[in-house]
Design a protein around this motif. Structure first.
Motif, PDB file in Angstrom:
ATOM      1  N   ALA A 113     -94.001 100.051  44.563  1.00 18.99           N
ATOM      2  CA  ALA A 113     -92.613  99.599  44.506  1.00 18.99           C
ATOM      3  C   ALA A 113     -91.661 100.586  45.175  1.00 18.99           C
ATOM      4  CB  ALA A 113     -92.193  99.383  43.059  1.00 18.99           C
ATOM      5  N   GLU A 114     -92.011 101.864  45.118  1.00 18.90           N
ATOM      6  CA  GLU A 114     -91.208 102.906  45.761  1.00 18.90           C
ATOM      7  C   GLU A 114     -92.128 103.821  46.551  1.00 18.90           C
ATOM      8  OE1 GLU A 114     -87.356 104.423  43.412  1.00 18.90           O
ATOM      9  OE2 GLU A 114     -89.242 104.782  42.377  1.00 18.90           O
ATOM     10  N   TYR A 115     -91.599 104.276  47.683  1.00 16.81           N
ATOM     11  CA  TYR A 115     -92.347 105.210  48.519  1.00 16.81           C
ATOM     12  C   TYR A 115     -91.527 106.467  48.743  1.00 16.81           C
ATOM     13  CZ  TYR A 115     -95.763 101.671  49.910  1.00 16.81           C
ATOM     14  OH  TYR A 115     -96.762 100.736  49.921  1.00 16.81           O
ATOM     15  N   GLU A 116     -92.222 107.572  48.854  1.00 19.07           N
ATOM     16  CA  GLU A 116     -91.611 108.818  49.275  1.00 19.07           C
ATOM     17  C   GLU A 116     -92.057 109.074  50.706  1.00 19.07           C
ATOM     18  OE1 GLU A 116     -91.364 113.049  47.295  1.00 19.07           O
ATOM     19  OE2 GLU A 116     -93.295 112.767  48.315  1.00 19.07           O
ATOM     20  N   LEU A 117     -91.093 109.288  51.572  1.00 17.07           N
ATOM     21  CA  LEU A 117     -91.375 109.639  52.963  1.00 17.07           C
ATOM     22  C   LEU A 117     -91.130 111.127  53.119  1.00 17.07           C
ATOM     23  CD1 LEU A 117     -89.460 106.750  54.757  1.00 17.07           C
ATOM     24  CD2 LEU A 117     -91.885 106.842  54.169  1.00 17.07           C
ATOM     25  N   ARG A 118     -92.010 111.779  53.807  1.00 19.13           N
ATOM     26  CA  ARG A 118     -91.862 113.224  54.031  1.00 19.13           C
ATOM     27  C   ARG A 118     -92.190 113.510  55.481  1.00 19.13           C
ATOM     28  NH1 ARG A 118     -94.608 118.253  50.841  1.00 19.13           N
ATOM     29  NH2 ARG A 118     -93.249 119.768  51.796  1.00 19.13           N
ATOM     30  N   ARG A 119     -91.381 114.346  56.080  1.00 23.66           N
ATOM     31  CA  ARG A 119     -91.597 114.732  57.465  1.00 23.66           C
ATOM     32  C   ARG A 119     -91.465 116.247  57.563  1.00 23.66           C
ATOM     33  NH1 ARG A 119     -90.384 110.758  61.921  1.00 23.66           N
ATOM     34  NH2 ARG A 119     -91.267 111.841  63.673  1.00 23.66           N
ATOM     35  N   LEU A 120     -92.363 116.862  58.293  1.00 24.58           N
ATOM     36  CA  LEU A 120     -92.389 118.312  58.466  1.00 24.58           C
ATOM     37  C   LEU A 120     -92.263 118.646  59.945  1.00 24.58           C
ATOM     38  CD1 LEU A 120     -95.501 118.937  56.197  1.00 24.58           C
ATOM     39  CD2 LEU A 120     -93.123 119.157  55.520  1.00 24.58           C
ATOM     40  N   LEU A 121     -91.771 119.825  60.220  1.00 25.42           N
ATOM     41  CA  LEU A 121     -91.721 120.340  61.590  1.00 25.42           C
ATOM     42  C   LEU A 121     -92.097 121.811  61.538  1.00 25.42           C
ATOM     43  CD1 LEU A 121     -91.060 120.105  64.604  1.00 25.42           C
ATOM     44  CD2 LEU A 121     -88.689 120.668  64.028  1.00 25.42           C
ATOM     45  N   THR A 122     -93.202 122.145  62.189  1.00 25.43           N
ATOM     46  CA  THR A 122     -93.650 123.535  62.242  1.00 25.43           C
ATOM     47  C   THR A 122     -93.386 124.047  63.655  1.00 25.43           C
ATOM     48  OG1 THR A 122     -95.334 123.093  60.583  1.00 25.43           O
ATOM     49  CG2 THR A 122     -95.617 125.088  61.910  1.00 25.43           C
ATOM     50  N   PHE A 123     -92.752 125.204  63.730  1.00 23.61           N
ATOM     51  CA  PHE A 123     -92.390 125.779  65.033  1.00 23.61           C
ATOM     52  C   PHE A 123     -92.589 127.281  65.006  1.00 23.61           C
ATOM     53  CE2 PHE A 123     -88.646 126.434  62.523  1.00 23.61           C
ATOM     54  CZ  PHE A 123     -88.096 127.608  63.002  1.00 23.61           C
ATOM     55  N   GLN A 124     -92.598 127.851  66.184  1.00 24.77           N
ATOM     56  CA  GLN A 124     -92.557 129.306  66.315  1.00 24.77           C
ATOM     57  C   GLN A 124     -91.851 129.650  67.613  1.00 24.77           C
ATOM     58  OE1 GLN A 124     -96.635 130.610  66.207  1.00 24.77           O
ATOM     59  NE2 GLN A 124     -96.910 130.448  68.393  1.00 24.77           N
ATOM     60  N   ILE A 125     -91.395 130.878  67.677  1.00 23.94           N
ATOM     61  CA  ILE A 125     -90.793 131.408  68.895  1.00 23.94           C
ATOM     62  C   ILE A 125     -91.726 132.499  69.389  1.00 23.94           C
ATOM     63  CG2 ILE A 125     -88.824 132.616  69.892  1.00 23.94           C
ATOM     64  CD1 ILE A 125     -87.095 131.185  67.819  1.00 23.94           C
ATOM     65  N   SER A 126     -92.123 132.372  70.647  1.00 23.18           N
ATOM     66  CA  SER A 126     -93.083 133.308  71.230  1.00 23.18           C
ATOM     67  C   SER A 126     -92.476 134.018  72.425  1.00 23.18           C
ATOM     68  CB  SER A 126     -94.335 132.559  71.694  1.00 23.18           C
ATOM     69  OG  SER A 126     -94.919 131.866  70.624  1.00 23.18           O
ATOM     70  N   ASN A 127     -93.073 135.156  72.753  1.00 19.57           N
ATOM     71  CA  ASN A 127     -92.656 135.853  73.970  1.00 19.57           C
ATOM     72  C   ASN A 127     -93.373 135.234  75.171  1.00 19.57           C
ATOM     73  OD1 ASN A 127     -95.268 136.884  73.914  1.00 19.57           O
ATOM     74  ND2 ASN A 127     -94.641 138.951  73.331  1.00 19.57           N
ATOM     75  N   ASN A 128     -93.147 135.796  76.355  1.00 18.91           N
ATOM     76  CA  ASN A 128     -93.753 135.240  77.570  1.00 18.91           C
ATOM     77  C   ASN A 128     -95.273 135.338  77.579  1.00 18.91           C
ATOM     78  OD1 ASN A 128     -91.291 134.481  78.605  1.00 18.91           O
ATOM     79  ND2 ASN A 128     -90.988 136.402  79.723  1.00 18.91           N
ATOM     80  N   ALA A 129     -95.822 136.246  76.779  1.00 21.25           N
ATOM     81  CA  ALA A 129     -97.280 136.397  76.694  1.00 21.25           C
ATOM     82  C   ALA A 129     -97.882 135.449  75.657  1.00 21.25           C
ATOM     83  CB  ALA A 129     -97.635 137.839  76.348  1.00 21.25           C
ATOM     84  N   GLY A 130     -97.021 134.674  74.983  1.00 17.10           N
ATOM     85  CA  GLY A 130     -97.511 133.726  73.989  1.00 17.10           C
ATOM     86  C   GLY A 130     -97.673 134.302  72.599  1.00 17.10           C
ATOM     87  N   GLN A 131     -97.250 135.566  72.419  1.00 19.66           N
ATOM     88  CA  GLN A 131     -97.343 136.188  71.090  1.00 19.66           C
ATOM     89  C   GLN A 131     -96.169 135.724  70.228  1.00 19.66           C
ATOM     90  OE1 GLN A 131     -97.245 140.123  72.902  1.00 19.66           O
ATOM     91  NE2 GLN A 131     -99.162 140.584  71.805  1.00 19.66           N
ATOM     92  N   PRO A 132     -96.450 135.301  68.997  1.00 22.42           N
ATOM     93  CA  PRO A 132     -95.356 134.833  68.139  1.00 22.42           C
ATOM     94  C   PRO A 132     -94.411 135.966  67.744  1.00 22.42           C
ATOM     95  CG  PRO A 132     -97.515 134.434  67.120  1.00 22.42           C
ATOM     96  CD  PRO A 132     -97.751 135.159  68.391  1.00 22.42           C
ATOM     97  N   LEU A 133     -93.127 135.712  67.918  1.00 29.81           N
ATOM     98  CA  LEU A 133     -92.092 136.652  67.483  1.00 29.81           C
ATOM     99  C   LEU A 133     -91.514 136.208  66.149  1.00 29.81           C
ATOM    100  CD1 LEU A 133     -90.204 137.142  70.864  1.00 29.81           C
ATOM    101  CD2 LEU A 133     -91.935 138.629  69.857  1.00 29.81           C
ATOM    102  N   ILE A 134     -91.387 134.908  65.964  1.00 29.68           N
ATOM    103  CA  ILE A 134     -90.890 134.326  64.727  1.00 29.68           C
ATOM    104  C   ILE A 134     -91.781 133.142  64.379  1.00 29.68           C
ATOM    105  CG2 ILE A 134     -88.991 133.053  63.647  1.00 29.68           C
ATOM    106  CD1 ILE A 134     -87.084 134.745  65.300  1.00 29.68           C
TER     107      ILE A 134
END
Length: 108
Positions: free
Chosen positions: A23-44
């Protein structure tokens, strides 16, 4: 550089009618992100943002319920975009530079 790593969406029944039909639904949406340097290493990150909504399914108006769900999904995506923009606005270039320098230092 900003990398969007994952954007799953979920739907689950949270209440049922007397006929054991959702009768009722819960909708959930996520967004996973990161900020990387030019070498692809994650900074955040990676960091995950989330948003959720609940809607009532009208078994007598299936088309209307489907349209409502689609509208809520669009609104949720817009909300995640706002959350991401707010999060990014809080990051200074000096913070990113400091994180990049920390990566370049040899580990003790």
């Amino acid at each position: 550089q900003l990398e969007l790593l994952d954007e799953p969406q979920q739907r689950r029944a949270i209440s049922y009618s007397s006929r054991a039909v959702p009768a009722e639904y819960e909708l959930r949406r996520l967004l996973t992100f990161q900020i990387s340097n030019n070498a692809g290493q994650p900074l955040i990150g990676p960091e995950t943002l989330s948003v959720q909504r609940v809607y009532v399914r009208d078994r007598d108006n299936v088309t209307g319920s489907s349209e409502e769900e689609a509208l809520l999904q669009r609104e949720m995506r817009e909300e995640l975009t706002r959350q991401l923009m707010f999060r990014l606005s809080r990051i200074s270039s000096s913070d990113l530079a400091a994180r990049e320098q920390a990566l370049e230092r040899p580990a003790d």
